[in-house]
Scaffold this motif. Structure first.
Motif, PDB file in Angstrom:
ATOM      1  N   ALA A 114       0.951  -0.757  -0.027  1.00  0.00           N
ATOM      2  CA  ALA A 114      -0.106   0.121   0.146  1.00  0.00           C
ATOM      3  C   ALA A 114       1.054   1.496  -0.080  1.00  0.00           C
ATOM      4  O   ALA A 114       0.360   1.802  -0.784  1.00  0.00           O
ATOM      5  N   HIS A 115       2.178   1.303   1.021  1.00  0.00           N
ATOM      6  CA  HIS A 115       2.927   2.036   0.719  1.00  0.00           C
ATOM      7  C   HIS A 115       3.805   2.502  -0.700  1.00  0.00           C
ATOM      8  O   HIS A 115       2.902   3.882  -1.055  1.00  0.00           O
ATOM      9  N   ASP A 116       3.980   2.145  -1.321  1.00  0.00           N
ATOM     10  CA  ASP A 116       4.842   1.849  -2.950  1.00  0.00           C
ATOM     11  C   ASP A 116       3.339   2.493  -3.791  1.00  0.00           C
ATOM     12  O   ASP A 116       3.291   3.151  -4.327  1.00  0.00           O
ATOM     13  N   PHE A 117       1.943   2.033  -3.405  1.00  0.00           N
ATOM     14  CA  PHE A 117       0.734   1.997  -4.719  1.00  0.00           C
ATOM     15  C   PHE A 117       0.757   3.758  -4.045  1.00  0.00           C
ATOM     16  O   PHE A 117       0.234   4.058  -5.173  1.00  0.00           O
ATOM     17  N   ASN A 118       0.220   3.909  -2.852  1.00  0.00           N
ATOM     18  CA  ASN A 118      -0.127   5.380  -2.535  1.00  0.00           C
ATOM     19  C   ASN A 118       1.364   6.265  -3.648  1.00  0.00           C
ATOM     20  O   ASN A 118       0.704   7.097  -3.909  1.00  0.00           O
ATOM     21  N   ASN A 119       2.603   6.230  -3.501  1.00  0.00           N
ATOM     22  CA  ASN A 119       3.613   7.431  -3.873  1.00  0.00           C
ATOM     23  C   ASN A 119       2.951   6.500  -5.060  1.00  0.00           C
ATOM     24  O   ASN A 119       3.331   8.317  -6.551  1.00  0.00           O
ATOM     25  N   VAL A 120       2.797   5.555  -6.280  1.00  0.00           N
ATOM     26  CA  VAL A 120       2.291   6.173  -7.249  1.00  0.00           C
ATOM     27  C   VAL A 120       1.124   6.748  -7.536  1.00  0.00           C
ATOM     28  O   VAL A 120       0.501   7.268  -8.548  1.00  0.00           O
ATOM     29  N   LEU A 121      -0.388   6.277  -6.790  1.00  0.00           N
ATOM     30  CA  LEU A 121      -1.492   7.058  -7.442  1.00  0.00           C
ATOM     31  C   LEU A 121      -0.945   8.513  -6.960  1.00  0.00           C
ATOM     32  O   LEU A 121      -2.014   9.366  -7.845  1.00  0.00           O
ATOM     33  N   ASP A 150       8.503  12.877   3.198  1.00  0.00           N
ATOM     34  CA  ASP A 150       7.461  12.056   3.468  1.00  0.00           C
ATOM     35  C   ASP A 150       8.614  11.163   5.217  1.00  0.00           C
ATOM     36  O   ASP A 150       9.615  11.221   5.357  1.00  0.00           O
ATOM     37  N   VAL A 151       7.302  10.466   5.395  1.00  0.00           N
ATOM     38  CA  VAL A 151       7.823   9.260   6.696  1.00  0.00           C
ATOM     39  C   VAL A 151       8.727   8.394   6.346  1.00  0.00           C
ATOM     40  O   VAL A 151       9.754   8.327   6.669  1.00  0.00           O
ATOM     41  N   VAL A 152       8.268   7.591   5.684  1.00  0.00           N
ATOM     42  CA  VAL A 152       9.177   6.005   5.632  1.00  0.00           C
ATOM     43  C   VAL A 152      10.306   6.652   4.038  1.00  0.00           C
ATOM     44  O   VAL A 152       9.492   6.518   2.555  1.00  0.00           O
ATOM     45  N   MET A 153      10.994   6.573   4.052  1.00  0.00           N
ATOM     46  CA  MET A 153      12.521   7.499   3.120  1.00  0.00           C
ATOM     47  C   MET A 153      13.784   5.822   3.387  1.00  0.00           C
ATOM     48  O   MET A 153      13.782   5.503   4.704  1.00  0.00           O
ATOM     49  N   PRO A 154      14.706   5.420   3.028  1.00  0.00           N
ATOM     50  CA  PRO A 154      15.443   4.985   3.276  1.00  0.00           C
ATOM     51  C   PRO A 154      16.716   5.719   3.626  1.00  0.00           C
ATOM     52  O   PRO A 154      17.361   6.963   3.258  1.00  0.00           O
ATOM     53  N   MET A 199      17.634   7.309   6.502  1.00  0.00           N
ATOM     54  CA  MET A 199      17.395   8.410   7.181  1.00  0.00           C
ATOM     55  C   MET A 199      15.682   8.712   6.857  1.00  0.00           C
ATOM     56  O   MET A 199      14.992   8.925   6.129  1.00  0.00           O
ATOM     57  N   ASP A 200      14.970   8.386   7.918  1.00  0.00           N
ATOM     58  CA  ASP A 200      13.826   8.290   7.711  1.00  0.00           C
ATOM     59  C   ASP A 200      12.787   9.931   8.341  1.00  0.00           C
ATOM     60  O   ASP A 200      13.808  10.323   8.777  1.00  0.00           O
ATOM     61  N   GLY A 201      11.542  10.482   7.719  1.00  0.00           N
ATOM     62  CA  GLY A 201      11.120  11.775   8.340  1.00  0.00           C
ATOM     63  C   GLY A 201      10.918  11.844   9.393  1.00  0.00           C
ATOM     64  O   GLY A 201      11.875  13.213  10.209  1.00  0.00           O
ATOM     65  N   PRO A 202      10.421  11.809  10.916  1.00  0.00           N
ATOM     66  CA  PRO A 202      11.044  12.073  12.371  1.00  0.00           C
ATOM     67  C   PRO A 202      12.915  12.345  12.327  1.00  0.00           C
ATOM     68  O   PRO A 202      12.594  13.476  13.767  1.00  0.00           O
ATOM     69  N   GLU A 203      13.353  11.124  12.108  1.00  0.00           N
ATOM     70  CA  GLU A 203      15.228  11.099  12.406  1.00  0.00           C
ATOM     71  C   GLU A 203      15.007  12.556  11.942  1.00  0.00           C
ATOM     72  O   GLU A 203      16.259  14.117  12.520  1.00  0.00           O
ATOM     73  N   LEU A 204      15.395  12.867  10.793  1.00  0.00           N
ATOM     74  CA  LEU A 204      14.963  13.774  10.045  1.00  0.00           C
ATOM     75  C   LEU A 204      15.043  15.607  10.552  1.00  0.00           C
ATOM     76  O   LEU A 204      15.310  16.579  10.326  1.00  0.00           O
ATOM     77  N   ILE A 205      13.507  15.549  10.901  1.00  0.00           N
ATOM     78  CA  ILE A 205      13.031  16.709  10.940  1.00  0.00           C
ATOM     79  C   ILE A 205      13.595  16.914  12.390  1.00  0.00           C
ATOM     80  O   ILE A 205      13.942  17.843  13.096  1.00  0.00           O
ATOM     81  N   TYR A 206      14.009  16.185  13.280  1.00  0.00           N
ATOM     82  CA  TYR A 206      14.276  16.370  15.114  1.00  0.00           C
ATOM     83  C   TYR A 206      16.271  17.079  13.965  1.00  0.00           C
ATOM     84  O   TYR A 206      16.314  18.334  14.803  1.00  0.00           O
ATOM     85  N   LEU A 259       4.755  16.720   7.965  1.00  0.00           N
ATOM     86  CA  LEU A 259       5.156  14.498   7.021  1.00  0.00           C
ATOM     87  C   LEU A 259       3.824  13.799   6.415  1.00  0.00           C
ATOM     88  O   LEU A 259       1.958  14.062   6.535  1.00  0.00           O
ATOM     89  N   VAL A 260       4.157  13.228   5.434  1.00  0.00           N
ATOM     90  CA  VAL A 260       3.383  12.676   4.578  1.00  0.00           C
ATOM     91  C   VAL A 260       3.440  11.838   4.220  1.00  0.00           C
ATOM     92  O   VAL A 260       4.731  11.377   4.108  1.00  0.00           O
ATOM     93  N   SER A 261       2.157  10.746   4.184  1.00  0.00           N
ATOM     94  CA  SER A 261       2.447   8.702   3.983  1.00  0.00           C
ATOM     95  C   SER A 261       1.636   8.687   4.057  1.00  0.00           C
ATOM     96  O   SER A 261       0.446   8.865   4.665  1.00  0.00           O
TER      97      SER A 261
END
Length: 543
Positions: A173-180, A465-469, A471-478, A491-493
């Motif tokens: 669903a995560h990958d499909f949401n990006n396509v959509l 984005d929240v899920v990224m290879p 470094m994820d979103g929350p770590e980046l924001i911090y 944050l979008v996901s």
């Protein structure tokens, strides 16, 4: 041959030890351990005769004790599940090794049907005994009804299976949401570049309808996986049902009649209203399909108190106060096979192309996500009744009015966009630039950090984005909070359930679920920019 003596009172292996001589052969071996609630028995290999300590099993199968033989028992058993070391053997091989004394210990579960027609599971733990000549003469053991234990174990297996498939569904669903999101975004761009009367608008409308259907399927996958962005709050379940009654009648069609029997007092539960609406619609659709010639669909609510002594629903329902919601129909009912697989994802009885098999699996997940439990009773030709148990809660406190959402979506602020999917990143940059924003784009966390450090002016908003290879979103924001503490955060996901704590008022971090239109994104950005600046992400959620 002598009948085994019948013990009075609780089962005690000592009683059998005291009466060894009453059995057809002297017992010269260790006896199996006592099992509370079981029946001790002896099987004579030569005659096939069963000798039971009491009539518990006989009453269950409706055959007198003195008439139970190995042949009759074999006819009664629908299925055998060998346990322990025996599980690697075929049934015939295991029986042969037992009778020869090669494998003296026997451990098996039998599926039988009681005299009332109910399926029951019986555990058989026994040991081969020898006669005076040292030859295998029979087996001595304990038969015990383990039906409830088996149900509980099967429930645990089902939960583990659903959770495993849920993780796969969440990833898809995560990958499909990006396509959509990319498809929806490009369609929005095309719409803004053609004249209002252009014939391509019709095709864009069709494309939008198709993406909405795909988005619904994605939400079902995420809800099933317990990864949908839920927004639970305290609600009166009676009010929710009444608010959706008109829609449910439309779903059922003209041939079906719906009745509501709602508790006179408000029944408050803590759940997501949209997800609950999805459950109601699925139940109505299933009822409609089960009643092709029409029938009755009944919805009822009532308070339900489960005390510690009740074992009816097993470990999945803890003692406490619940709201019980029942949804019943007078349709064709379901077979035992269908009932066993009813809540499994992608299981459907509908023709190919007529159903996804996710409806009831999603309902199951939504109810579990709300801390509840769902059961079903059905027989072929006798209709179906679903019972949903939701934890009861107190009436909600008065809520503060929601902040008015700004209607305009344009701006001149600087936005740092962090998105690892190239197409989504490209379309989002174009859409935001067209609305007047200055956009800094990055494809991952480290790149976003470098961009932010090198940028000499203020960054007003970080959209990540929240899920990224890496470094994820929350770590980046911090980490970005140390470089640009003035920046607000969005944050979008499509997979935000585990980060819902970030959406608390003190977190000041906004969330947006994929897929979304560019208009929706722009409206959300304008709303976030009108709020006070964000604070660093809590350490408890940093990756």
């Amino acid at each position: 041959m002598k009948q085994c003596p019948v013990a009075s009172g609780p089962l005690e292996i000592g009683h059998i030890r005291q009466h060894r001589d009453s059995y057809p052969y002297p017992l010269s071996c260790p006896l199996p351990p006592t099992h509370a609630g079981g029946t001790t028995y002896y099987l004579d290999f030569a005659t096939g005769k069963h000798y039971h300590q009491d009539s518990t099993i006989a009453d269950l199968i409706g055959i007198p004790c003195d008439r139970i033989t190995e042949a009759i028992w074999c006819r009664l058993v629908e299925r055998v599940e060998l346990q322990g070391p025996l599980a690697t053997l075929s049934l015939d091989e295991a029986i042969a090794r037992r009778r020869s004394g090669i494998e003296p210990f026997w451990n098996a579960h039998y599926l039988i049907y009681s005299v009332d027609g109910d399926p029951r599971w019986i555990s058989d733990i026994s040991i081969v005994v020898s006669n005076a000549s040292g030859e295998p003469a029979g087996s001595f053991g304990v038969l015990r009804d383990i039906t409830q234990e088996k149900k509980h174990l099967q429930s645990m297996y089902r939960i583990q299976k659903l959770e495993s498939i849920g993780k796969i569904a969440s990833s898809i669903a995560h990958d499909f949401n990006n396509v959509l999101t990319a498809v929806i975004g490009y369609a929005d761009l095309i719409r803004h570049h053609i004249s209002e009367g252009h014939p391509a608008h019709h095709y864009l409308d069709c494309l939008q309808m198709a993406t909405q259907k795909a988005s619904t399927l994605t939400r079902q996958l995420l809800a099933f996986a317990r990864q949908q962005t839920a927004q639970p709050r305290v609600l009166d379940i009676n009010h929710l049902i009444q608010a959706n009654a008109c829609m449910l009648r439309t779903v059922l069609g003209e041939r079906a009649h719906m009745t509501l029997t709602l508790h006179p007092e408000p029944l408050y539960v803590h759940l997501d209203a949209d997800q609950f609406e999805h459950v109601l619609i699925n139940m109505a659709v299933n009822a409609r399909d089960a009643m092709p010639d029409g029938g009755e669909f009944a919805i009822a609510t009532a308070p339900y108190l489960l005390d510690a002594q009740q074992q009816e629903y097993g470990p999945e329902l803890q003692p406490g106060e619940y709201v019980r919601l029942t949804l019943s129909d007078t349709g064709i009912g379901m077979s035992d096979h269908v009932l066993r697989h009813l809540f499994e994802p992608f299981f459907t009885t509908k023709p190919n192309g007529a159903g996804t098999g996710l409806g009831l699996a999603t309902c199951y997940s939504v109810v579990k996500q709300a801390g509840g439990h769902i059961t079903v009773e059905s027989q072929l030709g006798a209709g179906t009744c679903f019972s949903i148990f939701l934890p009861r809660t107190h009436a909600p406190a008065c809520e503060a009015p929601e902040t008015e959402v700004p209607m305009h979506t344009n701006g001149t602020e600087t936005i740092l966009l962090v998105e690892d999917e190239p197409q989504v990143r490209e379309i989002t940059v174009r859409a935001l630039q067209r609305r007047g924003y200055h956009v800094l784009a990055a494809g991952n966390g480290p790149e976003a950090l470098r961009t932010a450090i090198e940028f000499p002016r203020n960054i007003h908003l970080i959209v990540s984005d929240v899920v990224m290879p890496g470094m994820d979103g929350p770590e980046l924001i911090y980490r970005l909070s140390a470089v640009h503490p003035e920046a607000r955060v969005l944050l979008v996901s499509g997979n935000l359930d585990e980060l819902n704590t970030l959406a608390r008022p003190e977190g000041r971090i906004a969330l947006l679920c994929k897929p979304y239109t560019m208009d929706t994104l722009a409206l959300k950005i304008r709303q976030v920019l009108s709020e006070p600046a964000s604070v660093p992400a809590p350490a408890s959620v940093r990756g």
